[in-house]
Design a protein around this motif. Structure first.
Motif, PDB file in Angstrom:
ATOM      1  N   UNK A  89     -11.255  12.580 -13.498  1.00 53.63           N
ATOM      2  CA  UNK A  89     -11.067  12.468 -12.053  1.00 53.63           C
ATOM      3  C   UNK A  89      -9.574  12.555 -11.732  1.00 53.63           C
ATOM      4  N   UNK A  90      -9.275  12.972 -10.504  1.00 54.03           N
ATOM      5  CA  UNK A  90      -7.906  12.933 -10.012  1.00 54.03           C
ATOM      6  C   UNK A  90      -7.758  11.641  -9.214  1.00 54.03           C
ATOM      7  N   UNK A  91      -6.767  10.827  -9.570  1.00 55.85           N
ATOM      8  CA  UNK A  91      -6.584   9.515  -8.971  1.00 55.85           C
ATOM      9  C   UNK A  91      -5.431   9.558  -7.966  1.00 55.85           C
ATOM     10  N   UNK A  92      -5.729   9.166  -6.731  1.00 57.04           N
ATOM     11  CA  UNK A  92      -4.682   8.900  -5.748  1.00 57.04           C
ATOM     12  C   UNK A  92      -4.538   7.386  -5.735  1.00 57.04           C
ATOM     13  N   UNK A  93      -3.366   6.902  -6.124  1.00 56.72           N
ATOM     14  CA  UNK A  93      -3.144   5.473  -6.312  1.00 56.72           C
ATOM     15  C   UNK A  93      -2.167   4.956  -5.263  1.00 56.72           C
ATOM     16  N   UNK A  94      -2.669   4.119  -4.362  1.00 54.29           N
ATOM     17  CA  UNK A  94      -1.836   3.520  -3.326  1.00 54.29           C
ATOM     18  C   UNK A  94      -1.200   2.269  -3.921  1.00 54.29           C
ATOM     19  N   UNK A  95       0.141   2.267  -3.974  1.00 52.60           N
ATOM     20  CA  UNK A  95       0.888   1.151  -4.554  1.00 52.60           C
ATOM     21  C   UNK A  95       1.965   0.699  -3.571  1.00 52.60           C
ATOM     22  N   UNK A  96       2.450  -0.520  -3.773  1.00 49.90           N
ATOM     23  CA  UNK A  96       3.536  -1.002  -2.926  1.00 49.90           C
ATOM     24  C   UNK A  96       4.882  -0.751  -3.602  1.00 49.90           C
ATOM     25  N   UNK A  97       5.932  -1.274  -3.011  1.00 49.55           N
ATOM     26  CA  UNK A  97       7.279  -0.995  -3.498  1.00 49.55           C
ATOM     27  C   UNK A  97       7.809  -1.966  -4.525  1.00 49.55           C
ATOM     28  N   UNK A  98       6.937  -2.630  -5.272  1.00 49.95           N
ATOM     29  CA  UNK A  98       7.377  -3.582  -6.296  1.00 49.95           C
ATOM     30  C   UNK A  98       8.289  -2.887  -7.308  1.00 49.95           C
ATOM     31  N   UNK A  99       9.303  -3.591  -7.804  1.00 47.36           N
ATOM     32  CA  UNK A  99      10.231  -2.982  -8.771  1.00 47.36           C
ATOM     33  C   UNK A  99       9.538  -2.393 -10.005  1.00 47.36           C
ATOM     34  N   UNK A 122       3.543   2.526  -0.410  1.00 43.40           N
ATOM     35  CA  UNK A 122       3.604   1.787   0.845  1.00 43.40           C
ATOM     36  C   UNK A 122       4.618   0.661   0.695  1.00 43.40           C
ATOM     37  N   UNK A 123       5.023   0.037   1.796  1.00 44.09           N
ATOM     38  CA  UNK A 123       5.935  -1.120   1.695  1.00 44.09           C
ATOM     39  C   UNK A 123       5.262  -2.281   0.959  1.00 44.09           C
ATOM     40  N   UNK A 124       6.059  -3.243   0.461  1.00 42.90           N
ATOM     41  CA  UNK A 124       5.476  -4.406  -0.233  1.00 42.90           C
ATOM     42  C   UNK A 124       4.456  -5.147   0.630  1.00 42.90           C
ATOM     43  N   UNK A 125       3.466  -5.710  -0.021  1.00 40.67           N
ATOM     44  CA  UNK A 125       2.420  -6.535   0.592  1.00 40.67           C
ATOM     45  C   UNK A 125       1.575  -5.806   1.630  1.00 40.67           C
ATOM     46  N   UNK A 126       1.442  -4.497   1.513  1.00 40.31           N
ATOM     47  CA  UNK A 126       0.684  -3.778   2.516  1.00 40.31           C
ATOM     48  C   UNK A 126      -0.670  -3.239   2.080  1.00 40.31           C
ATOM     49  N   UNK A 127      -0.910  -2.937   0.802  1.00 42.82           N
ATOM     50  CA  UNK A 127      -2.226  -2.386   0.458  1.00 42.82           C
ATOM     51  C   UNK A 127      -3.350  -3.371   0.767  1.00 42.82           C
ATOM     52  N   UNK A 128      -4.487  -2.843   1.215  1.00 44.04           N
ATOM     53  CA  UNK A 128      -5.625  -3.709   1.545  1.00 44.04           C
ATOM     54  C   UNK A 128      -6.106  -4.589   0.391  1.00 44.04           C
ATOM     55  N   UNK A 129      -5.771  -4.255  -0.850  1.00 43.92           N
ATOM     56  CA  UNK A 129      -6.209  -5.094  -1.972  1.00 43.92           C
ATOM     57  C   UNK A 129      -5.576  -6.483  -1.911  1.00 43.92           C
ATOM     58  N   UNK A 130      -4.498  -6.643  -1.147  1.00 37.20           N
ATOM     59  CA  UNK A 130      -3.878  -7.968  -0.989  1.00 37.20           C
ATOM     60  C   UNK A 130      -4.933  -9.006  -0.579  1.00 37.20           C
TER      61      UNK A 130
END
Length: 134
Positions: A89-99, A122-130
């Protein structure tokens, strides 16, 4: 839905994040007499584990991994786990700006696997998985 705007069956959209589970409770607030510093004794080692996780958009499938630390090497191992879990599969991975997501080690890995894995930052603390960690 217009087919050209839909993800095909060979593409998965994942929201990724990590959290720490601690063996101790952190003290956020307490009362004390004005002008006197409250002393709160703590004992033992402040042990924790890091949980890396993704949630798949559409299906809600969750993939997690537990690591002793939340460093770039452990995040890289989690990315490898995702490639195994979604092989073919091709994975599109939404991640935040963690170091750890921006480290050179991770950037090199992403470049080497750009045919299989594309980060969307995305900016830190923004993905819906939070919400999953709450």
């Amino acid at each position: 839905m217009d087919k050209k705007n839909a993800l095909d069956e060979n593409t998965v959209l994942l929201y990724q994040d990590e959290t720490h589970i601690r063996a101790y409770q952190s003290l956020h607030a307490t009362w004390s007499q004005s002008g006197i510093q409250k002393q709160v004794p703590t004992y033992g080692h402040h042990a924790y584990v890091t949980v890396f996780g993704t949630v798949q958009v559409g299906t809600g499938k969750i993939v997690t991994s537990i690591a002793s630390e939340g460093k770039k090497e452990q995040f890289l191992a989690f990315l490898q786990l995702l490639l195994e879990e979604y092989k073919g599969k091709f994975i599109i991975l939404v991640i935040d700006g963690a170091p750890i997501h921006r480290s050179q080690l991770v950037q090199t890995f992403l470049e080497e696997h750009k045919e299989e894995l594309m980060p969307f930052r995305l900016p830190p603390y923004s993905p819906p998985i939070e919400r999953l960690w709450k």
